[in-house]
Design a protein around this motif. Structure first.
Motif, PDB file in Angstrom:
ATOM      1  N   GLY A   1       0.793  -1.216   0.000  1.00 18.25           N
ATOM      2  CA  GLY A   1       0.000   0.000   0.000  1.00 18.25           C
ATOM      3  C   GLY A   1       0.827   1.268   0.000  1.00 18.25           C
ATOM      4  O   GLY A   1       2.017   1.272   0.323  1.00 18.25           O
TER       5      GLY A   1
ATOM      6  N   TRP B   1      -1.294   4.626   0.673  1.00 18.01           N
ATOM      7  CA  TRP B   1      -2.039   5.395   1.680  1.00 18.01           C
ATOM      8  C   TRP B   1      -2.858   4.497   2.609  1.00 18.01           C
ATOM      9  O   TRP B   1      -3.327   4.948   3.656  1.00 18.01           O
ATOM     10  CB  TRP B   1      -2.940   6.437   1.025  1.00 18.01           C
ATOM     11  CG  TRP B   1      -4.041   5.902   0.159  1.00 18.01           C
ATOM     12  CD1 TRP B   1      -3.973   5.643  -1.169  1.00 18.01           C
ATOM     13  CD2 TRP B   1      -5.381   5.580   0.561  1.00 18.01           C
ATOM     14  NE1 TRP B   1      -5.182   5.165  -1.631  1.00 18.01           N
ATOM     15  CE2 TRP B   1      -6.073   5.126  -0.587  1.00 18.01           C
ATOM     16  CE3 TRP B   1      -6.065   5.636   1.772  1.00 18.01           C
ATOM     17  CZ2 TRP B   1      -7.399   4.725  -0.558  1.00 18.01           C
ATOM     18  CZ3 TRP B   1      -7.396   5.231   1.803  1.00 18.01           C
ATOM     19  CH2 TRP B   1      -8.046   4.788   0.653  1.00 18.01           C
ATOM     20  N   ARG B   2      -3.037   3.223   2.238  1.00 20.68           N
ATOM     21  CA  ARG B   2      -3.605   2.229   3.145  1.00 20.68           C
ATOM     22  C   ARG B   2      -3.007   0.880   2.772  1.00 20.68           C
ATOM     23  O   ARG B   2      -2.533   0.689   1.646  1.00 20.68           O
ATOM     24  CB  ARG B   2      -5.136   2.174   3.062  1.00 20.68           C
ATOM     25  CG  ARG B   2      -5.680   1.666   1.733  1.00 20.68           C
ATOM     26  CD  ARG B   2      -7.202   1.596   1.738  1.00 20.68           C
ATOM     27  NE  ARG B   2      -7.717   1.117   0.450  1.00 20.68           N
ATOM     28  CZ  ARG B   2      -9.012   1.011   0.159  1.00 20.68           C
ATOM     29  NH1 ARG B   2      -9.921   1.358   1.060  1.00 20.68           N
ATOM     30  NH2 ARG B   2      -9.399   0.573  -1.023  1.00 20.68           N
TER      31      ARG B   2
ATOM     32  N   THR C   1      -2.667  -2.809   1.514  1.00 21.98           N
ATOM     33  CA  THR C   1      -3.360  -3.734   0.624  1.00 21.98           C
ATOM     34  C   THR C   1      -3.810  -4.930   1.452  1.00 21.98           C
ATOM     35  O   THR C   1      -3.020  -5.503   2.202  1.00 21.98           O
ATOM     36  CB  THR C   1      -2.428  -4.190  -0.504  1.00 21.98           C
ATOM     37  OG1 THR C   1      -1.964  -3.029  -1.216  1.00 21.98           O
ATOM     38  CG2 THR C   1      -3.134  -5.127  -1.465  1.00 21.98           C
TER      39      THR C   1
ATOM     40  N   ASN D   1      -3.067  -0.560  -2.401  1.00 22.61           N
ATOM     41  CA  ASN D   1      -4.218  -0.057  -1.638  1.00 22.61           C
ATOM     42  C   ASN D   1      -5.517  -0.804  -1.913  1.00 22.61           C
ATOM     43  O   ASN D   1      -6.579  -0.384  -1.448  1.00 22.61           O
ATOM     44  CB  ASN D   1      -4.450   1.443  -1.896  1.00 22.61           C
ATOM     45  CG  ASN D   1      -3.186   2.261  -1.816  1.00 22.61           C
ATOM     46  OD1 ASN D   1      -2.416   2.113  -0.876  1.00 22.61           O
ATOM     47  ND2 ASN D   1      -2.951   3.100  -2.811  1.00 22.61           N
TER      48      ASN D   1
ATOM     49  N   SER E   1      -6.358   1.015  -5.230  1.00 23.25           N
ATOM     50  CA  SER E   1      -7.362   1.608  -4.344  1.00 23.25           C
ATOM     51  C   SER E   1      -8.780   1.123  -4.604  1.00 23.25           C
ATOM     52  O   SER E   1      -9.738   1.715  -4.105  1.00 23.25           O
ATOM     53  CB  SER E   1      -7.318   3.143  -4.415  1.00 23.25           C
ATOM     54  OG  SER E   1      -6.031   3.624  -4.081  1.00 23.25           O
TER      55      SER E   1
END
Length: 263
Positions: free
Chosen positions: A151, A153-154, A156, A173, A191
């Motif tokens: 990831g 920003w977050r 996976t 993500n 994402s």
């Protein structure tokens, strides 16, 4: 010979960093390389020529084969199975955690950087930071030559009991729920979010930042370009409810036939 940190057994030809812990009941074979601050749990067998990267934690009963490469910052827990016996280093794990009872087949790569770039004010292509992790749940199966990016920003995430076929690309993500089935050559862009019990047929594509509701099934070769919020079957390019896609297909054939007859 016994290892001073933990009491595990090492072959004399193994290379073990002084900071590593090899717990009692663990065995490290000839040619294995155990990196800095690694913890090898009791009952683990580290095969010949395995390289275990910095800060990796290997839980009880994990037995890496001789063809497995482990890079830094891993967490491998109880009863993980790495099916990787064909050529050296053909499974690569980095920046990830893998749950219990998982099976990872030949050529899989988990935790590498995702594809994230931007053009700066000077017109130069710059890489976006990719500093988070890939988290694999319990009882997950990952097919040969599948890639799961870490990831940005977050993390996976791959949910428990999800099954992934060969040659699947899962971007950074991405979050996939539990009990999903993802067939070969699927591509899931960064994402995207999939709910539980989602089924993706072969060569399905999911656009970035798209959300797919639980219990959605996408027919082979479909493309999801926008959120799918209701459970059910979908198909087409772009994906629509399956009956609508079938009507579109029939109408297109009728139109094509009518146009051909006029000629």
């Amino acid at each position: 010979m016994p290892w001073r940190n933990g009491g595990g057994v090492l072959h004399r030809a193994a290379s073990v960093d002084p900071s590593a812990v090899v717990e009692a009941g663990a065995v490290v074979h000839s040619g294995a390389v155990i990196g800095k601050e690694v913890v090898v749990g009791s009952g683990t067998v580290v095969g010949p020529s395995v390289s275990v990267g910095q800060s990796t934690r290997i839980g009880y009963g994990v037995s890496p084969a001789s063809s497995v490469l482990k890079q830094s910052k891993l967490c491998l827990v109880m009863e993980m199975i790495l099916v990787s016996l064909c050529s050296r280093y053909n499974v690569v794990l980095s920046n990830c955690s893998v749950g219990e009872f998982c099976t990872i087949h030949n050529g899989a790569c988990i935790g590498q950087d995702g594809f994230g770039f931007f053009v700066d004010q000077d017109g130069q292509v710059k890489k976006k930071p990719q500093e988070l992790y890939a988290r694999i749940g319990d009882n997950v199966e990952i097919g040969a030559n599948t890639c799961i990016d870490r990831g940005s920003w977050r993390d996976t995430m791959i949910g428990d009991d999800t099954k992934i076929d060969n040659l699947v690309q899962i971007g950074h993500n991405v979050v996939i729920g539990k009990c999903c089935m993802i067939c070969g050559q699927v591509g899931i862009a960064g994402s995207a979010t999939l709910g539980d019990y989602v089924v993706l047929g072969g060569r399905v594509a999911i656009r970035d930042h798209v959300s797919i509701a639980s219990k959605v099934r996408l027919a082979a070769n479909s493309l999801a370009t926008k959120d799918i919020q209701e459970p059910g079957d979908y198909g087409g390019f772009p994906a629509v409810p399956i009956n609508e896609w079938r009507r579109q297909t029939v109408n297109l054939r009728l139109f094509s036939k009518k146009h051909h007859d006029r000629r």
